[in-house]
Design a protein around this motif. Structure first.
Motif, mmCIF file in Angstrom:
data_model
loop_
_atom_site.group_PDB
_atom_site.id
_atom_site.type_symbol
_atom_site.label_atom_id
_atom_site.label_comp_id
_atom_site.label_asym_id
_atom_site.label_seq_id
_atom_site.Cartn_x
_atom_site.Cartn_y
_atom_site.Cartn_z
ATOM 1 N N PHE A 1 128.545 -56.448 -10.041
ATOM 2 C CA PHE A 1 127.988 -57.778 -10.280
ATOM 3 C C PHE A 1 126.493 -57.769 -9.997
ATOM 4 O O PHE A 1 125.979 -56.857 -9.355
ATOM 5 N N GLN A 2 125.832 -58.799 -10.473
ATOM 6 C CA GLN A 2 124.391 -58.904 -10.280
ATOM 7 C C GLN A 2 124.069 -59.685 -9.022
ATOM 8 O O GLN A 2 124.618 -60.757 -8.795
ATOM 9 N N ASP A 3 123.172 -59.159 -8.244
ATOM 10 C CA ASP A 3 122.658 -59.917 -7.104
ATOM 11 C C ASP A 3 121.673 -60.959 -7.651
ATOM 12 O O ASP A 3 121.318 -60.933 -8.822
ATOM 13 N N ARG A 4 121.225 -61.864 -6.803
ATOM 14 C CA ARG A 4 120.365 -62.937 -7.281
ATOM 15 C C ARG A 4 119.021 -62.435 -7.830
ATOM 16 O O ARG A 4 118.401 -63.098 -8.644
ATOM 17 N N ASP A 5 118.608 -61.279 -7.340
ATOM 18 C CA ASP A 5 117.341 -60.739 -7.853
ATOM 19 C C ASP A 5 117.563 -59.865 -9.080
ATOM 20 O O ASP A 5 116.636 -59.220 -9.561
ATOM 21 N N GLY A 6 118.807 -59.824 -9.556
ATOM 22 C CA GLY A 6 119.076 -59.077 -10.772
ATOM 23 C C GLY A 6 119.526 -57.653 -10.549
ATOM 24 O O GLY A 6 119.963 -56.985 -11.489
ATOM 25 N N SER A 7 119.469 -57.159 -9.321
ATOM 26 C CA SER A 7 119.884 -55.783 -9.085
ATOM 27 C C SER A 7 121.406 -55.683 -9.177
ATOM 28 O O SER A 7 122.126 -56.636 -8.901
ATOM 29 N N SER A 8 121.882 -54.520 -9.555
ATOM 30 C CA SER A 8 123.312 -54.324 -9.779
ATOM 31 C C SER A 8 123.986 -53.793 -8.522
ATOM 32 O O SER A 8 123.605 -52.751 -7.994
ATOM 33 N N LEU A 9 124.991 -54.534 -8.063
ATOM 34 C CA LEU A 9 125.730 -54.135 -6.870
ATOM 35 C C LEU A 9 127.185 -53.879 -7.235
ATOM 36 O O LEU A 9 127.685 -54.392 -8.242
ATOM 37 N N THR A 10 127.869 -53.092 -6.405
ATOM 38 C CA THR A 10 129.261 -52.750 -6.695
ATOM 39 C C THR A 10 130.079 -52.719 -5.415
ATOM 40 O O THR A 10 129.640 -52.193 -4.393
ATOM 41 N N LEU A 11 131.278 -53.306 -5.505
ATOM 42 C CA LEU A 11 132.239 -53.213 -4.408
ATOM 43 C C LEU A 11 132.723 -51.764 -4.349
ATOM 44 O O LEU A 11 133.125 -51.209 -5.367
ATOM 45 N N ARG A 12 132.708 -51.176 -3.163
ATOM 46 C CA ARG A 12 132.971 -49.738 -3.075
ATOM 47 C C ARG A 12 134.366 -49.355 -3.601
ATOM 48 O O ARG A 12 135.373 -49.946 -3.201
ATOM 49 N N PRO A 13 134.415 -48.366 -4.505
ATOM 50 C CA PRO A 13 135.708 -47.888 -4.993
ATOM 51 C C PRO A 13 136.277 -46.767 -4.131
ATOM 52 O O PRO A 13 137.435 -46.391 -4.290
ATOM 53 N N GLU A 14 135.479 -46.244 -3.229
ATOM 54 C CA GLU A 14 135.922 -45.191 -2.308
ATOM 55 C C GLU A 14 134.918 -45.123 -1.167
ATOM 56 O O GLU A 14 133.883 -45.803 -1.200
ATOM 57 N N GLY A 15 135.205 -44.330 -0.162
ATOM 58 C CA GLY A 15 134.396 -44.388 1.044
ATOM 59 C C GLY A 15 133.361 -43.298 1.222
ATOM 60 O O GLY A 15 132.459 -43.428 2.055
ATOM 61 N N THR A 16 133.474 -42.231 0.459
ATOM 62 C CA THR A 16 132.580 -41.096 0.687
ATOM 63 C C THR A 16 131.122 -41.432 0.352
ATOM 64 O O THR A 16 130.211 -41.105 1.118
ATOM 65 N N ALA A 17 130.923 -42.096 -0.784
ATOM 66 C CA ALA A 17 129.550 -42.357 -1.232
ATOM 67 C C ALA A 17 128.748 -43.123 -0.177
ATOM 68 O O ALA A 17 127.614 -42.740 0.142
#
Length: 418
Positions: free
Chosen positions: A67-83
């Motif tokens: 999803f987009q943060d308010r400043d337009g940057s792209s964020l993601t709910l983590r699909p795994e924990g290593t990253a």
RNA sequence: GUGGGUGUAGCUCAGUUGGUUAGAGCGCCGGAUUGUGGAUCCGGAGGUCGCGGGUUCGAAACCCGUCAUCCACCCCA
């Protein structure tokens, strides 16, 4: 009525004891192996996952909650924990610390998949990451931890499968051979695998379609293309597993879905799970830290699915109210006296409950029974008059008087002696 | 994203080729017992039959659509 999101489940009080057992067991074993807990955010900049998991993987291509943060940057709910763990390792320059960097984490992960048995959109993993040690014993250590904690929980019908993916150069050398072979066999492969020939040929080996398995039975093996160094590493891992007594079986078809794995890769499955039969999996990922902008850092880790572990635990595991005292306060004077006794017990560290809805002794006792309490402290108007409450053992029905003045010491003593 | 199964009381489920007021078990509440729980007996509450449309004199049932859920494919923990 507003309902929960598809594939996102509530874990109700009836189920939380088994979850606590799993989490506490995992935590205990991780600490025993010298791992330390790290807590990283459940969302990150999208690029982190795209770069680490691999842009062409299913996870990144179609399963991320982005999803987009308010400043337009792209964020993601983590699909795994290593990253996230690797990001934190780099960001805080943990490589500069001379101590072994061994972390464990637990928490929710998110993937937009079609839910089914053992697969949810919000699910929970426990995982460990061991940074900075290229020694094959680090692989063994991680696998041993995984095996020990699963065994400790007495999960049924477990199998540990292990494979050697070699170095990137090994796979680069092997891939053209495999592709050439697969192209000959193309007519025997499922549609999916035909597409995979170019995109991700190694995955064809992992296909479950029987005709694909037959067609790939005599395919050239990655094992034959491995460098001496890769063979030596894997050999040491197997020797190490023998040394510590971890049973395993080799599976040359085992290919993990995340791009960052190399050399050792492993997976624990259970036949008691249904189609999604992987309980936990992991492997070595020596190039990931560097890929994400950190110093060259060998690393190895695994993750287990908590839902899948919970599925395998017996249902009988439930809460016990045995050590809890039910306080039955009723009547004009007994009710407030009971309320104050209840608080006294709690402050003294004694687990105590009541039901404020109950007004008669009968209904109090019924609730005490339903709650599974082994003891009931009865305080009615008569008890207030005499200053002596009635302490009832719900199993034996034996009752004895306890002074309201010395309530705590007497109740404590009775609980001790029971 | 694709395929199949299932949606009836809080829970688990019956409900006959379409036919009067939709049932059972468990659970819940009350009583038998006005200060003693569980067992038993008696009584009671609780339903837009997932939702919308259609066929019919009549639909929980048949048809279409839709949503939810489960299982499987895919993929993964």
């Amino acid at each position: 009525m507003i309902k929960g999101i598809k594939g996102v489940k509530d874990i109700l009080p009836e189920e939380t004891p088994r979850w606590r057992l799993i989490e506490e067991t995992a935590r205990r074993w991780a600490l025993a192996y010298g791992f330390h807990e790290i807590r990283v955010p459940i969302f990150e900049v999208t690029a982190l996952f795209a770069r680490s998991i691999g842009a062409s993987t299913d996870i990144v291509e179609k399963e991320m909650y982005t999803f987009q943060d308010r400043d337009g940057s792209s964020l993601t709910l983590r699909p795994e924990g290593t990253a996230g763990t690797v990001r934190a390792y780099i960001e805080h320059n943990r490589a500069a610390d001379p101590l072994p960097q061994k972390y464990f984490y637990t928490g929710p992960m998110f993937r937009h998949e079609r839910p089914q048995a053992g697969r949810l959109r919000q699910f929970h993993q426990f995982g460990v990451e061991s940074f900075g040690t290229a020694d094959p014993r680090a692989d063994v250590e991680v696998i041993a931890l995984l095996w020990r904690l699963l065994s400790d929980l007495k999960l049924p019908a477990l199998t540990l499968e292990i494979n050697n993916l070699g170095y990137a150069a090994d796979r680069d050398a092997y891939r053209p051979q495999l592709v050439a072979y697969l192209k000959q066999q193309e007519e025997h492969l499922c549609g999916n695998c035909r597409r995979r020939i170019e995109a991700n040929p190694l995955r064809v080996l992992d296909c479950k379609v029987p005709t694909c398995r037959v067609a790939t039975d005599s395919a050239p093996r990655l094992a034959d293309s491995l460098s001496d160094k890769a063979r030596a590493h894997f050999g040491s891992v197997l020797t190490g597993l023998d040394t510590v007594g971890i049973p395993y079986s080799l599976n040359h078809r085992l290919v993990r879905g995340l791009d960052y794995y190399g050399l050792t890769t492993f997976e624990v499955t259970s036949t008691s799970l249904g189609a999604q039969n992987a309980v936990g999996a992991g492997g070595r990922y020596d190039s990931l830290v560097e890929t994400l902008g950190g110093p060259m850092t060998p690393a190895v880790g695994f993750a287990v699915g908590l839902e899948r572990m919970a599925m395998m635990l017996p249902e009988t595991l439930s809460v016990s109210g045995a050590a809890t005292v039910y306080v039955a306060g009723f009547g004009d004077r007994g009710s407030p006296a009971g309320f104050s006794a209840l608080e006294e017990l709690r402050v003294a560290g004694i687990r105590a409950v009541t039901d404020f809805r109950s007004a008669s002794l009968k209904s109090h006792l019924r609730q005490a029974d339903r709650l599974g309490c082994k003891f009931t402290l009865i305080i009615g108007d008569d008890e207030v008059t005499t200053g002596l409450a009635t302490f009832r053992n719900m199993d034996t029905k034996v009752q004895q008087e306890v002074s309201l003045v010395t309530l705590i010491s007497q109740v404590s003593a009775l609980l001790q002696s029971s």
